[in-house]
Design a protein around this motif. Structure first.
Motif, PDB file in Angstrom:
ATOM      1  N   GLY A  89       0.867  -1.187   0.000  1.00  0.00           N
ATOM      2  CA  GLY A  89       0.000   0.000   0.000  1.00  0.00           C
ATOM      3  C   GLY A  89       0.898   1.229   0.000  1.00  0.00           C
ATOM      4  N   THR A  90       0.427   2.264  -0.638  1.00  0.00           N
ATOM      5  CA  THR A  90       1.219   3.501  -0.633  1.00  0.00           C
ATOM      6  C   THR A  90       1.202   4.111   0.775  1.00  0.00           C
ATOM      7  N   MET A  91       2.207   4.893   1.069  1.00  0.00           N
ATOM      8  CA  MET A  91       2.365   5.464   2.420  1.00  0.00           C
ATOM      9  C   MET A  91       1.084   6.150   2.906  1.00  0.00           C
ATOM     10  N   GLY A 133      16.468 -11.931   1.352  1.00  0.00           N
ATOM     11  CA  GLY A 133      16.127 -10.508   1.212  1.00  0.00           C
ATOM     12  C   GLY A 133      15.240 -10.324  -0.001  1.00  0.00           C
ATOM     13  N   SER A 134      15.487  -9.262  -0.743  1.00  0.00           N
ATOM     14  CA  SER A 134      14.670  -9.019  -1.935  1.00  0.00           C
ATOM     15  C   SER A 134      15.274  -7.920  -2.789  1.00  0.00           C
ATOM     16  N   ILE A 135      15.037  -8.010  -4.059  1.00  0.00           N
ATOM     17  CA  ILE A 135      15.373  -6.914  -4.972  1.00  0.00           C
ATOM     18  C   ILE A 135      14.724  -5.609  -4.476  1.00  0.00           C
ATOM     19  N   ASN A 136      13.555  -5.754  -3.844  1.00  0.00           N
ATOM     20  CA  ASN A 136      12.846  -4.547  -3.402  1.00  0.00           C
ATOM     21  C   ASN A 136      13.442  -3.954  -2.120  1.00  0.00           C
ATOM     22  N   GLY A 140      14.136  -0.606  -3.564  1.00  0.00           N
ATOM     23  CA  GLY A 140      12.865   0.047  -3.223  1.00  0.00           C
ATOM     24  C   GLY A 140      11.785  -0.377  -4.202  1.00  0.00           C
ATOM     25  N   GLN A 141      10.542  -0.163  -3.818  1.00  0.00           N
ATOM     26  CA  GLN A 141       9.417  -0.484  -4.716  1.00  0.00           C
ATOM     27  C   GLN A 141       8.209   0.343  -4.317  1.00  0.00           C
ATOM     28  N   TYR A 142       7.609   0.951  -5.289  1.00  0.00           N
ATOM     29  CA  TYR A 142       6.384   1.727  -5.092  1.00  0.00           C
ATOM     30  C   TYR A 142       5.353   0.867  -4.338  1.00  0.00           C
ATOM     31  N   GLY A 143       4.804   1.402  -3.264  1.00  0.00           N
ATOM     32  CA  GLY A 143       3.762   0.670  -2.528  1.00  0.00           C
ATOM     33  C   GLY A 143       4.306  -0.301  -1.491  1.00  0.00           C
ATOM     34  N   GLN A 144       5.623  -0.214  -1.203  1.00  0.00           N
ATOM     35  CA  GLN A 144       6.209  -1.217  -0.299  1.00  0.00           C
ATOM     36  C   GLN A 144       7.182  -0.618   0.711  1.00  0.00           C
ATOM     37  N   VAL A 145       6.850   0.501   1.316  1.00  0.00           N
ATOM     38  CA  VAL A 145       7.813   1.056   2.292  1.00  0.00           C
ATOM     39  C   VAL A 145       8.067   0.057   3.419  1.00  0.00           C
ATOM     40  N   PRO A 177      16.160 -12.295  -4.031  1.00  0.00           N
ATOM     41  CA  PRO A 177      15.414 -12.731  -5.215  1.00  0.00           C
ATOM     42  C   PRO A 177      14.761 -11.545  -5.917  1.00  0.00           C
ATOM     43  N   GLY A 178      14.628 -11.679  -7.207  1.00  0.00           N
ATOM     44  CA  GLY A 178      13.782 -10.758  -7.952  1.00  0.00           C
ATOM     45  C   GLY A 178      12.351 -11.278  -7.920  1.00  0.00           C
ATOM     46  N   TYR A 179      11.614 -11.061  -8.984  1.00  0.00           N
ATOM     47  CA  TYR A 179      10.210 -11.488  -9.033  1.00  0.00           C
ATOM     48  C   TYR A 179      10.159 -12.969  -9.426  1.00  0.00           C
ATOM     49  N   MET A 184       2.808 -15.054  -3.851  1.00  0.00           N
ATOM     50  CA  MET A 184       3.028 -13.661  -3.447  1.00  0.00           C
ATOM     51  C   MET A 184       3.094 -12.739  -4.668  1.00  0.00           C
ATOM     52  N   VAL A 185       3.817 -13.166  -5.658  1.00  0.00           N
ATOM     53  CA  VAL A 185       3.968 -12.323  -6.861  1.00  0.00           C
ATOM     54  C   VAL A 185       2.693 -12.375  -7.706  1.00  0.00           C
ATOM     55  N   ARG A 186       2.031 -13.524  -7.710  1.00  0.00           N
ATOM     56  CA  ARG A 186       0.780 -13.627  -8.481  1.00  0.00           C
ATOM     57  C   ARG A 186      -0.305 -12.724  -7.899  1.00  0.00           C
ATOM     58  N   ALA A 187      -0.126 -12.287  -6.639  1.00  0.00           N
ATOM     59  CA  ALA A 187      -1.115 -11.394  -6.007  1.00  0.00           C
ATOM     60  C   ALA A 187      -0.952  -9.939  -6.470  1.00  0.00           C
ATOM     61  N   VAL A 188       0.144  -9.634  -7.150  1.00  0.00           N
ATOM     62  CA  VAL A 188       0.337  -8.266  -7.668  1.00  0.00           C
ATOM     63  C   VAL A 188      -0.669  -8.064  -8.807  1.00  0.00           C
ATOM     64  N   PRO A 189      -1.346  -6.902  -8.841  1.00  0.00           N
ATOM     65  CA  PRO A 189      -2.328  -6.682  -9.920  1.00  0.00           C
ATOM     66  C   PRO A 189      -1.696  -6.948 -11.292  1.00  0.00           C
ATOM     67  N   GLN A 191      -1.908  -5.872 -14.289  1.00  0.00           N
ATOM     68  CA  GLN A 191      -1.399  -4.772 -15.129  1.00  0.00           C
ATOM     69  C   GLN A 191      -0.094  -4.201 -14.573  1.00  0.00           C
ATOM     70  N   VAL A 192       0.071  -4.290 -13.216  1.00  0.00           N
ATOM     71  CA  VAL A 192       1.312  -3.832 -12.583  1.00  0.00           C
ATOM     72  C   VAL A 192       2.425  -4.857 -12.857  1.00  0.00           C
ATOM     73  N   LEU A 193       2.077  -6.139 -12.719  1.00  0.00           N
ATOM     74  CA  LEU A 193       3.072  -7.204 -12.901  1.00  0.00           C
ATOM     75  C   LEU A 193       3.609  -7.223 -14.340  1.00  0.00           C
ATOM     76  N   LYS A 195       4.065  -4.771 -16.294  1.00  0.00           N
ATOM     77  CA  LYS A 195       5.079  -3.711 -16.456  1.00  0.00           C
ATOM     78  C   LYS A 195       6.401  -4.113 -15.796  1.00  0.00           C
ATOM     79  N   ILE A 196       6.303  -4.827 -14.669  1.00  0.00           N
ATOM     80  CA  ILE A 196       7.519  -5.267 -13.974  1.00  0.00           C
ATOM     81  C   ILE A 196       8.262  -6.294 -14.827  1.00  0.00           C
ATOM     82  N   VAL A 197       7.527  -7.277 -15.337  1.00  0.00           N
ATOM     83  CA  VAL A 197       8.174  -8.343 -16.128  1.00  0.00           C
ATOM     84  C   VAL A 197       8.843  -7.744 -17.365  1.00  0.00           C
TER      85      VAL A 197
HETATM   86  N1  CAA Z   1       5.734   3.920 -10.129  1.00  0.00           N
HETATM   87  C1  CAA Z   1       5.067   5.102 -10.251  1.00  0.00           C
HETATM   88  N2  CAA Z   1       3.734   5.206 -10.172  1.00  0.00           N
HETATM   89  C2  CAA Z   1       3.037   4.083  -9.939  1.00  0.00           C
HETATM   90  C3  CAA Z   1       3.661   2.839  -9.773  1.00  0.00           C
HETATM   91  C4  CAA Z   1       5.058   2.784  -9.896  1.00  0.00           C
HETATM   92  N3  CAA Z   1       5.742   1.633  -9.764  1.00  0.00           N
HETATM   93  N4  CAA Z   1       2.725   1.907  -9.543  1.00  0.00           N
HETATM   94  C5  CAA Z   1       1.530   2.543  -9.553  1.00  0.00           C
HETATM   95  N5  CAA Z   1       1.739   3.859  -9.796  1.00  0.00           N
HETATM   96  C6  CAA Z   1       0.735   4.905  -9.907  1.00  0.00           C
HETATM   97  C7  CAA Z   1      -0.429   4.411 -10.754  1.00  0.00           C
HETATM   98  O1  CAA Z   1      -0.109   4.568 -12.121  1.00  0.00           O
HETATM   99  C8  CAA Z   1      -1.548   5.316 -10.286  1.00  0.00           C
HETATM  100  O2  CAA Z   1      -1.436   6.581 -10.881  1.00  0.00           O
HETATM  101  P1  CAA Z   1      -2.722   7.304 -11.484  1.00  0.00           P
HETATM  102  O3  CAA Z   1      -3.648   7.471 -10.296  1.00  0.00           O
HETATM  103  O4  CAA Z   1      -2.176   8.592 -11.989  1.00  0.00           O
HETATM  104  O5  CAA Z   1      -3.251   6.390 -12.538  1.00  0.00           O
HETATM  105  C9  CAA Z   1      -1.230   5.539  -8.806  1.00  0.00           C
HETATM  106  O6  CAA Z   1       0.155   5.188  -8.648  1.00  0.00           O
HETATM  107  C10 CAA Z   1      -2.058   4.666  -7.902  1.00  0.00           C
HETATM  108  O7  CAA Z   1      -1.791   3.316  -8.248  1.00  0.00           O
HETATM  109  P2  CAA Z   1      -2.794   2.195  -7.870  1.00  0.00           P
HETATM  110  O8  CAA Z   1      -4.134   2.436  -8.452  1.00  0.00           O
HETATM  111  O9  CAA Z   1      -2.139   0.886  -8.188  1.00  0.00           O
HETATM  112  O10 CAA Z   1      -2.934   2.433  -6.299  1.00  0.00           O
HETATM  113  P3  CAA Z   1      -3.496   1.457  -5.270  1.00  0.00           P
HETATM  114  O11 CAA Z   1      -3.539   2.180  -3.972  1.00  0.00           O
HETATM  115  O12 CAA Z   1      -4.737   0.797  -5.738  1.00  0.00           O
HETATM  116  O13 CAA Z   1      -2.389   0.305  -5.224  1.00  0.00           O
HETATM  117  C11 CAA Z   1      -0.331  -0.685  -4.806  1.00  0.00           C
HETATM  118  C12 CAA Z   1      -1.081   0.627  -4.900  1.00  0.00           C
HETATM  119  C13 CAA Z   1      -0.980  -1.584  -3.740  1.00  0.00           C
HETATM  120  C14 CAA Z   1       1.065  -0.360  -4.389  1.00  0.00           C
HETATM  121  C15 CAA Z   1      -0.364  -1.416  -6.157  1.00  0.00           C
HETATM  122  O14 CAA Z   1       0.163  -0.539  -7.150  1.00  0.00           O
HETATM  123  C16 CAA Z   1       0.494  -2.669  -6.147  1.00  0.00           C
HETATM  124  O15 CAA Z   1       0.078  -3.695  -5.674  1.00  0.00           O
HETATM  125  N6  CAA Z   1       1.711  -2.596  -6.673  1.00  0.00           N
HETATM  126  C17 CAA Z   1       2.628  -3.712  -6.698  1.00  0.00           C
HETATM  127  C18 CAA Z   1       3.673  -3.550  -5.678  1.00  0.00           C
HETATM  128  C19 CAA Z   1       4.678  -4.675  -5.841  1.00  0.00           C
HETATM  129  O16 CAA Z   1       5.416  -4.757  -6.813  1.00  0.00           O
HETATM  130  N7  CAA Z   1       4.740  -5.560  -4.862  1.00  0.00           N
HETATM  131  C20 CAA Z   1       5.650  -6.656  -4.948  1.00  0.00           C
HETATM  132  C21 CAA Z   1       5.018  -7.852  -4.349  1.00  0.00           C
HETATM  133  S1  CAA Z   1       5.984  -9.324  -4.652  1.00  0.00           S
HETATM  134  C22 CAA Z   1       7.281  -9.151  -3.645  1.00  0.00           C
HETATM  135  O17 CAA Z   1       7.398  -8.269  -2.875  1.00  0.00           O
HETATM  136  C23 CAA Z   1       8.312 -10.245  -3.749  1.00  0.00           C
HETATM  137  C24 CAA Z   1       9.649  -9.698  -3.963  1.00  0.00           C
HETATM  138  O18 CAA Z   1      10.467  -9.707  -3.039  1.00  0.00           O
HETATM  139  C25 CAA Z   1      10.045  -9.249  -5.290  1.00  0.00           C
END
Ligand code: CAA
Length: 240
Positions: A89-91, A133-136, A140-145, A177-179, A184-189, A191-193, A195-197
């Protein structure tokens, strides 16, 4: 001598692959799990690897759990701190509960398990600790402080404990690890995943077995000169 290995989060995802790889390589494995009773039962049934229900975020439970594993399998030679959760979740939307759950499960767990085994490893002049640990945590990773802070903490923890363990033949390393293709990774939306891949040079998600391979390398008796290092296994997504 058959070494005893404890793998946290050891019945699912990356941890399951690690438990299996260690067993296949001849180690005596204890797989620790947190909640999914049905999956743990099926895992033990299929693999013959005993599963221990321990909340890794709870110091006392870990202490008692390691004592039980020691009584049943022998003193612990290897710990793989793999258990981890996400509460993304974002901060501006993150709750204190999301922050605390991730910090305690992903980072405090490393303190809890290492504290429970360190005296015995020091006495026996041998230990292999691998922290996942993790690549994140590196980039760092958006939504993962919360997750990035915990995983980044794991990398610092690894380097500090590596310095303490070195004189006692206790190595401490991390894998970042990366993705990886797990629940856990399949739970990422999607459309977001997608872009990551697209940013992974190898062009795909990793497999859990590809992380397990790294663990086997680091826990070997012959790996005594590798300590305090981080092995990044991420398909080239982040190089540093
Ligand atoms: N960089 C910049 N902007 C981003 C972004 C990014 N990476 N991701 C999303 N945004 C933007 C969106 O484009 C959107 O902008 P607009 O409103 O202008 O369209 C805005 O941020 C809000 O995004 P969301 O609608 O996605 O916001 P949300 O509150 O519904 O969800 C979130 C936020 C929960 C963080 C969701 O984006 C998400 O799940 N992201 C995936 C995070 C991720 O990669 N997690 C990794 C899990 S796997 C893991 O952690 C294993 C490991 O070790 C690798």
């Amino acid at each position: 001598m058959q070494r005893v290995a404890v793998v946290t989060g050891g019945t699912r995802g990356i941890g399951e692959a690690i438990s299996l790889a260690l067993k296949d390589a001849g180690y005596k494995v204890a797989a620790v799990y947190g909640g999914d009773e049905a999956k743990a039962k099926a895992f033990t049934h299929q693999t013959g690897i005993p599963a221990y229900k321990i909340d890794v975020s709870d110091f006392k439970q870990v202490k008692d759990g390691i004592a039980k594993i020691t009584a049943e399998l022998g003193p612990v030679d290897i710990v793989v701190n793999n258990a981890g959760i996400t509460r993304d979740g974002t901060m501006h939307k993150m709750t204190p509960e999301q922050w605390e759950a991730v910090i305690h499960t992903n980072l405090s767990s490393c303190f809890n398990t290492c504290r429970a085994v360190i005296d015995s490893m020091r006495e026996r002049n041998f230990g292999r600790i691998v922290n996942i640990g993790s690549i994140n945590g590196q980039a760092g990773q958006y939504g993962q402080v919360n997750y990035a802070a915990a995983k980044s903490g794991i990398h610092g923890f690894t380097k500090a404990l590596a310095q303490e363990g070195a004189a006692k033949n206790i190595t401490v390393n991390a894998i970042a690890p990366g993705y990886i293709d797990t629940d856990m990774v399949r739970a990422v939306p999607p459309q977001v995943l997608e872009k990551i891949v697209a940013k992974i040079p190898v062009g795909r998600l990793g497999q859990a077995s590809e992380i397990a391979r790294g663990v086997l390398f680091l826990v070997a008796d012959e790996a005594g000169f590798i300590t305090g290092s981080t092995l990044s296994i991420n398909g080239g997504q982040h190089m540093y």
